[in-house]
Design a protein around this motif. Sequence first.
Motif, PDB file in Angstrom:
ATOM      1  N   MET A   1     -13.914  -6.620 -19.384  1.00 62.66           N
ATOM      2  CA  MET A   1     -14.874  -4.978 -19.108  1.00 62.66           C
ATOM      3  C   MET A   1     -13.291  -4.252 -19.245  1.00 62.66           C
ATOM      4  O   MET A   1     -12.922  -3.031 -19.382  1.00 62.66           O
ATOM      5  N   ILE A   2     -12.054  -4.981 -18.288  1.00 64.94           N
ATOM      6  CA  ILE A   2     -11.423  -4.286 -17.808  1.00 64.94           C
ATOM      7  C   ILE A   2     -10.327  -3.789 -19.041  1.00 64.94           C
ATOM      8  O   ILE A   2      -8.825  -2.642 -19.649  1.00 64.94           O
ATOM      9  N   THR A   3      -9.996  -4.713 -20.025  1.00 61.10           N
ATOM     10  CA  THR A   3      -9.531  -4.609 -21.576  1.00 61.10           C
ATOM     11  C   THR A   3      -9.607  -3.100 -21.809  1.00 61.10           C
ATOM     12  O   THR A   3      -9.541  -2.185 -23.077  1.00 61.10           O
ATOM     13  N   SER A   4     -10.802  -3.161 -21.990  1.00 61.09           N
ATOM     14  CA  SER A   4     -11.832  -1.673 -22.829  1.00 61.09           C
ATOM     15  C   SER A   4     -11.964  -0.377 -21.897  1.00 61.09           C
ATOM     16  O   SER A   4     -11.608   0.391 -22.937  1.00 61.09           O
ATOM     17  N   ARG A   5     -11.747  -0.486 -20.727  1.00 60.86           N
ATOM     18  CA  ARG A   5     -11.354   0.664 -19.805  1.00 60.86           C
ATOM     19  C   ARG A   5      -9.855   1.036 -20.272  1.00 60.86           C
ATOM     20  O   ARG A   5      -9.782   2.164 -20.292  1.00 60.86           O
ATOM     21  N   GLY A   6      -9.227   0.048 -19.942  1.00 60.81           N
ATOM     22  CA  GLY A   6      -7.355   0.484 -19.927  1.00 60.81           C
ATOM     23  C   GLY A   6      -7.290   1.239 -22.059  1.00 60.81           C
ATOM     24  O   GLY A   6      -6.594   1.806 -21.583  1.00 60.81           O
ATOM     25  N   LEU A   7      -8.115   0.748 -22.757  1.00 63.10           N
ATOM     26  CA  LEU A   7      -8.034   1.117 -23.846  1.00 63.10           C
ATOM     27  C   LEU A   7      -8.474   1.961 -23.669  1.00 63.10           C
ATOM     28  O   LEU A   7      -7.679   3.836 -24.356  1.00 63.10           O
ATOM     29  N   LEU A  10      -6.055   4.077 -21.716  1.00 66.09           N
ATOM     30  CA  LEU A  10      -4.558   4.688 -23.097  1.00 66.09           C
ATOM     31  C   LEU A  10      -4.625   5.779 -23.756  1.00 66.09           C
ATOM     32  O   LEU A  10      -3.987   6.276 -25.046  1.00 66.09           O
ATOM     33  N   LYS A  11      -5.883   6.001 -24.435  1.00 66.82           N
ATOM     34  CA  LYS A  11      -6.520   6.783 -25.776  1.00 66.82           C
ATOM     35  C   LYS A  11      -6.277   7.874 -25.484  1.00 66.82           C
ATOM     36  O   LYS A  11      -6.292   9.104 -26.262  1.00 66.82           O
ATOM     37  N   ILE A  12      -7.006   8.417 -23.921  1.00 62.62           N
ATOM     38  CA  ILE A  12      -7.271   9.613 -23.392  1.00 62.62           C
ATOM     39  C   ILE A  12      -5.669  10.055 -23.111  1.00 62.62           C
ATOM     40  O   ILE A  12      -5.435  11.148 -23.062  1.00 62.62           O
ATOM     41  N   GLU A  47     -13.290   8.324 -34.099  1.00 67.06           N
ATOM     42  CA  GLU A  47     -12.880   7.007 -33.894  1.00 67.06           C
ATOM     43  C   GLU A  47     -11.692   6.639 -34.602  1.00 67.06           C
ATOM     44  O   GLU A  47     -11.645   6.586 -35.817  1.00 67.06           O
ATOM     45  N   ASP A  48     -10.199   6.743 -34.268  1.00 70.88           N
ATOM     46  CA  ASP A  48      -8.550   6.475 -34.674  1.00 70.88           C
ATOM     47  C   ASP A  48      -9.514   4.463 -35.367  1.00 70.88           C
ATOM     48  O   ASP A  48      -9.895   4.381 -34.090  1.00 70.88           O
ATOM     49  N   LYS A  49      -9.001   4.553 -36.757  1.00 72.45           N
ATOM     50  CA  LYS A  49      -8.453   3.399 -36.965  1.00 72.45           C
ATOM     51  C   LYS A  49      -8.043   2.179 -36.520  1.00 72.45           C
ATOM     52  O   LYS A  49      -8.292   1.033 -35.921  1.00 72.45           O
ATOM     53  N   THR A  50      -7.058   2.964 -35.774  1.00 70.66           N
ATOM     54  CA  THR A  50      -6.271   1.722 -34.413  1.00 70.66           C
ATOM     55  C   THR A  50      -6.785   1.457 -33.755  1.00 70.66           C
ATOM     56  O   THR A  50      -6.646   0.228 -32.893  1.00 70.66           O
ATOM     57  N   TRP A  51      -7.386   2.091 -32.512  1.00 66.32           N
ATOM     58  CA  TRP A  51      -8.700   1.622 -31.489  1.00 66.32           C
ATOM     59  C   TRP A  51      -9.599   1.016 -31.620  1.00 66.32           C
ATOM     60  O   TRP A  51      -9.604   0.382 -31.236  1.00 66.32           O
ATOM     61  N   VAL A  52     -10.011   0.756 -32.862  1.00 68.26           N
ATOM     62  CA  VAL A  52     -12.184   0.528 -33.766  1.00 68.26           C
ATOM     63  C   VAL A  52     -10.890  -0.775 -33.333  1.00 68.26           C
ATOM     64  O   VAL A  52     -11.211  -1.855 -33.032  1.00 68.26           O
ATOM     65  N   TYR A  53      -9.450  -1.363 -33.885  1.00 66.45           N
ATOM     66  CA  TYR A  53      -9.003  -2.457 -34.191  1.00 66.45           C
ATOM     67  C   TYR A  53      -8.202  -3.066 -32.949  1.00 66.45           C
ATOM     68  O   TYR A  53      -8.394  -4.528 -32.821  1.00 66.45           O
ATOM     69  N   ALA A  54      -7.806  -2.765 -31.845  1.00 71.60           N
ATOM     70  CA  ALA A  54      -7.374  -2.951 -30.955  1.00 71.60           C
ATOM     71  C   ALA A  54      -8.049  -2.883 -30.268  1.00 71.60           C
ATOM     72  O   ALA A  54      -8.119  -3.924 -29.484  1.00 71.60           O
ATOM     73  N   ALA A  55      -9.207  -2.861 -30.482  1.00 69.76           N
ATOM     74  CA  ALA A  55     -10.889  -3.199 -29.902  1.00 69.76           C
ATOM     75  C   ALA A  55     -11.121  -3.844 -29.616  1.00 69.76           C
ATOM     76  O   ALA A  55     -11.507  -5.019 -29.364  1.00 69.76           O
ATOM     77  N   GLU A  56     -10.985  -4.225 -31.260  1.00 68.55           N
ATOM     78  CA  GLU A  56     -12.073  -6.058 -32.067  1.00 68.55           C
ATOM     79  C   GLU A  56     -10.856  -7.104 -31.787  1.00 68.55           C
ATOM     80  O   GLU A  56     -11.410  -7.759 -31.495  1.00 68.55           O
TER      81      GLU A  56
END
Length: 109
Positions: A1-7, A10-12, A47-56
């Motif tokens: 959960m912390i990771t998804s909020r952190g990503l 960063l995106k914002i 969504e940018d593919k970079t953020w999708v891959y980072a979240a995965e």
Amino acid sequence: MITSRGLNLLKIVYRSNQSKIGINAATNLRPVRLSHGHGVYRDIPPEDKTWVYAAEVMGGIMWWWILWHFWHDFGHIVGEFPYPDPSQWTDEELGIPPDDYSEPAVRTL
């Protein structure tokens, strides 16, 4: 959960540092288009593919961490003490009244 909020944070920050033409930078609102019979309050950009891959990747690391510790540190979840034998428990420990116990009288109104 912390990771998804952190990503998301960063995106914002990343998107707020870029200059956007035609978009109010304070609220990210676009004009409302009513041409197709329904109003769209906000258009969500893809969504940018970079953020999708980072979240995965972060989700994969999280599940690896959880499953690794389930397998190797299972005592943290179920406890590190031996489970007692239920056949050795007494009626008193189980809350069972003795055989000669009479039921209390039930009052009716």
